[in-house]
Design a protein around this motif. Structure first.
Motif, PDB file in Angstrom:
ATOM      1  N   HIS A  13       0.898  -1.165   0.077  1.00 57.81           N
ATOM      2  CA  HIS A  13      -0.095   0.082  -0.065  1.00 57.81           C
ATOM      3  C   HIS A  13       0.870   1.231   0.016  1.00 57.81           C
ATOM      4  O   HIS A  13       0.647   2.156  -0.857  1.00 57.81           O
ATOM      5  CB  HIS A  13      -0.961   0.147   1.193  1.00 57.81           C
ATOM      6  N   TRP A  14       1.674   1.260   0.749  1.00 57.04           N
ATOM      7  CA  TRP A  14       2.574   2.601   1.022  1.00 57.04           C
ATOM      8  C   TRP A  14       3.596   2.524   0.001  1.00 57.04           C
ATOM      9  O   TRP A  14       4.323   3.770  -0.642  1.00 57.04           O
ATOM     10  CB  TRP A  14       3.509   2.665   2.530  1.00 57.04           C
ATOM     11  N   ASP A  15       4.090   1.454  -0.645  1.00 57.61           N
ATOM     12  CA  ASP A  15       4.880   1.666  -1.964  1.00 57.61           C
ATOM     13  C   ASP A  15       3.916   2.269  -3.205  1.00 57.61           C
ATOM     14  O   ASP A  15       4.402   3.330  -3.852  1.00 57.61           O
ATOM     15  CB  ASP A  15       5.218   0.265  -2.466  1.00 57.61           C
ATOM     16  N   TYR A  21       2.682  10.838  -2.622  1.00 59.55           N
ATOM     17  CA  TYR A  21       2.530  11.234  -1.286  1.00 59.55           C
ATOM     18  C   TYR A  21       2.941  12.474  -0.838  1.00 59.55           C
ATOM     19  O   TYR A  21       2.099  13.106   0.111  1.00 59.55           O
ATOM     20  CB  TYR A  21       3.500  10.158  -0.394  1.00 59.55           C
ATOM     21  N   ASP A  22       3.609  13.108  -1.303  1.00 61.86           N
ATOM     22  CA  ASP A  22       4.228  14.513  -0.903  1.00 61.86           C
ATOM     23  C   ASP A  22       2.958  15.490  -1.335  1.00 61.86           C
ATOM     24  O   ASP A  22       2.780  16.559  -0.593  1.00 61.86           O
ATOM     25  CB  ASP A  22       5.443  14.865  -1.560  1.00 61.86           C
ATOM     26  N   GLN A  23       2.726  15.313  -2.548  1.00 64.27           N
ATOM     27  CA  GLN A  23       1.349  16.194  -3.092  1.00 64.27           C
ATOM     28  C   GLN A  23       0.121  16.082  -1.998  1.00 64.27           C
ATOM     29  O   GLN A  23      -0.482  16.953  -1.833  1.00 64.27           O
ATOM     30  CB  GLN A  23       1.154  15.654  -4.486  1.00 64.27           C
ATOM     31  N   LYS A  24      -0.108  14.871  -1.757  1.00 64.43           N
ATOM     32  CA  LYS A  24      -1.129  14.464  -0.785  1.00 64.43           C
ATOM     33  C   LYS A  24      -0.904  15.170   0.798  1.00 64.43           C
ATOM     34  O   LYS A  24      -1.904  15.852   1.295  1.00 64.43           O
ATOM     35  CB  LYS A  24      -1.291  12.892  -0.724  1.00 64.43           C
ATOM     36  N   MET A  25       0.381  15.192   1.164  1.00 64.25           N
ATOM     37  CA  MET A  25       0.440  15.834   2.540  1.00 64.25           C
ATOM     38  C   MET A  25       0.584  17.367   2.287  1.00 64.25           C
ATOM     39  O   MET A  25       0.317  18.104   3.253  1.00 64.25           O
ATOM     40  CB  MET A  25       1.833  15.401   2.793  1.00 64.25           C
ATOM     41  N   VAL A  52       9.461   7.352   8.818  1.00 64.57           N
ATOM     42  CA  VAL A  52      10.223   8.663   8.074  1.00 64.57           C
ATOM     43  C   VAL A  52       9.570   8.779   6.721  1.00 64.57           C
ATOM     44  O   VAL A  52       9.720   9.884   6.463  1.00 64.57           O
ATOM     45  CB  VAL A  52      11.637   8.294   8.103  1.00 64.57           C
ATOM     46  N   GLY A  53       8.933   7.779   6.263  1.00 60.40           N
ATOM     47  CA  GLY A  53       8.057   8.008   4.834  1.00 60.40           C
ATOM     48  C   GLY A  53       9.057   8.761   3.816  1.00 60.40           C
ATOM     49  O   GLY A  53      10.193   8.023   3.512  1.00 60.40           O
ATOM     50  N   THR A  54       8.772   9.696   3.127  1.00 59.14           N
ATOM     51  CA  THR A  54       9.536  10.378   2.022  1.00 59.14           C
ATOM     52  C   THR A  54      10.342  11.319   2.666  1.00 59.14           C
ATOM     53  O   THR A  54      11.163  12.019   1.783  1.00 59.14           O
ATOM     54  CB  THR A  54       8.382  10.837   1.089  1.00 59.14           C
ATOM     55  N   GLY A  55      10.636  11.342   3.656  1.00 60.13           N
ATOM     56  CA  GLY A  55      11.390  12.041   4.436  1.00 60.13           C
ATOM     57  C   GLY A  55      11.183  13.669   4.419  1.00 60.13           C
ATOM     58  O   GLY A  55      12.105  14.531   4.335  1.00 60.13           O
TER      59      GLY A  55
END
Length: 209
Positions: A13-15, A21-25, A52-55
């Protein structure tokens, strides 16, 4: 009670989420305010960031911190490594499970987790692991979206969870601070805002003796 998703399912899912992800956040950051800076600015010494996710926090830590980051998703970590390189930030970024940290007891001066415990199946177990790897006197820094202080919003959160929990293991009505207090840490700083939806906490592990 619904069964927690497997780690493999969560990893997949996270892959899949990693590219956008950055745009969503970006949209969520308006709700979070200065929380990432509030959290990361307090970190010192040997620092572990869990999930840490995408940092997104990498550029916010003091320069003299020694940073280790872990995440369940290799694809997320690929983005984080690119971000670290662009920032010129040295960081040991590795795949791992927040519920079973691979580090020895008392390995870090600071442990950080921002907006990650909402998606960990056993959030209490993850907090216990963070406390375990903290050195005596070390600091735990957490921030997350939590159950609202507003009754109408709590109803909305409950409705959202009917989809978000089985589909993405995304919880909106947790409060990690309860696990922190149960683990015996002293609350040093605590802030809750946006109808109680965003909560952030600084807590210290008791020193030996």
């Amino acid at each position: 009670m619904a069964r927690s998703p497997s780690l493999d399912r969560m990893r997949r899912h996270w892959d899949r989420q990693s590219a956008g992800y950055d745009q969503k956040m970006d949209r969520a950051e308006r709700l979070f305010g200065d929380t990432r800076t509030w959290v990361c600015g307090q970190a010192t010494g040997q620092v572990l960031e869990v999930a840490v996710g995408t940092g997104l926090n990498l550029g916010l830590y003091p320069e003299d911190t020694n940073l280790t980051g872990m995440d369940l998703s290799p694809a997320m970590l690929d983005v984080a490594r690119r971000r670290a390189a662009e920032l010129g930030r040295d960081a040991d970024l590795r795949v791992g499970d927040a519920q079973r940290l691979e580090f020895e007891d008392a390995s870090f001066d600071t442990v950080v987790c921002t907006f990650g415990l909402c998606a960990v199946p056993d959030d209490g177990g993850a907090v216990d692991e963070m406390v375990r790897v903290l050195r005596p006197g070390g600091v735990l820094l957490l921030a997350d979206h939590v159950v609202s202080t507003s009754a109408p919003i709590r109803l909305l959160q409950a409705a959202i969870e009917l989809y978000s929990v089985p589909a993405e293991n995304e919880h909106f009505r947790r409060r990690p601070i309860e696990h922190v207090m149960a683990a015996g840490l002293a609350i040093l700083r605590h802030d809750r805002f946006k109808k109680g939806i965003v909560e952030r906490v600084t807590a210290r592990k008791p020193a030996i003796g």
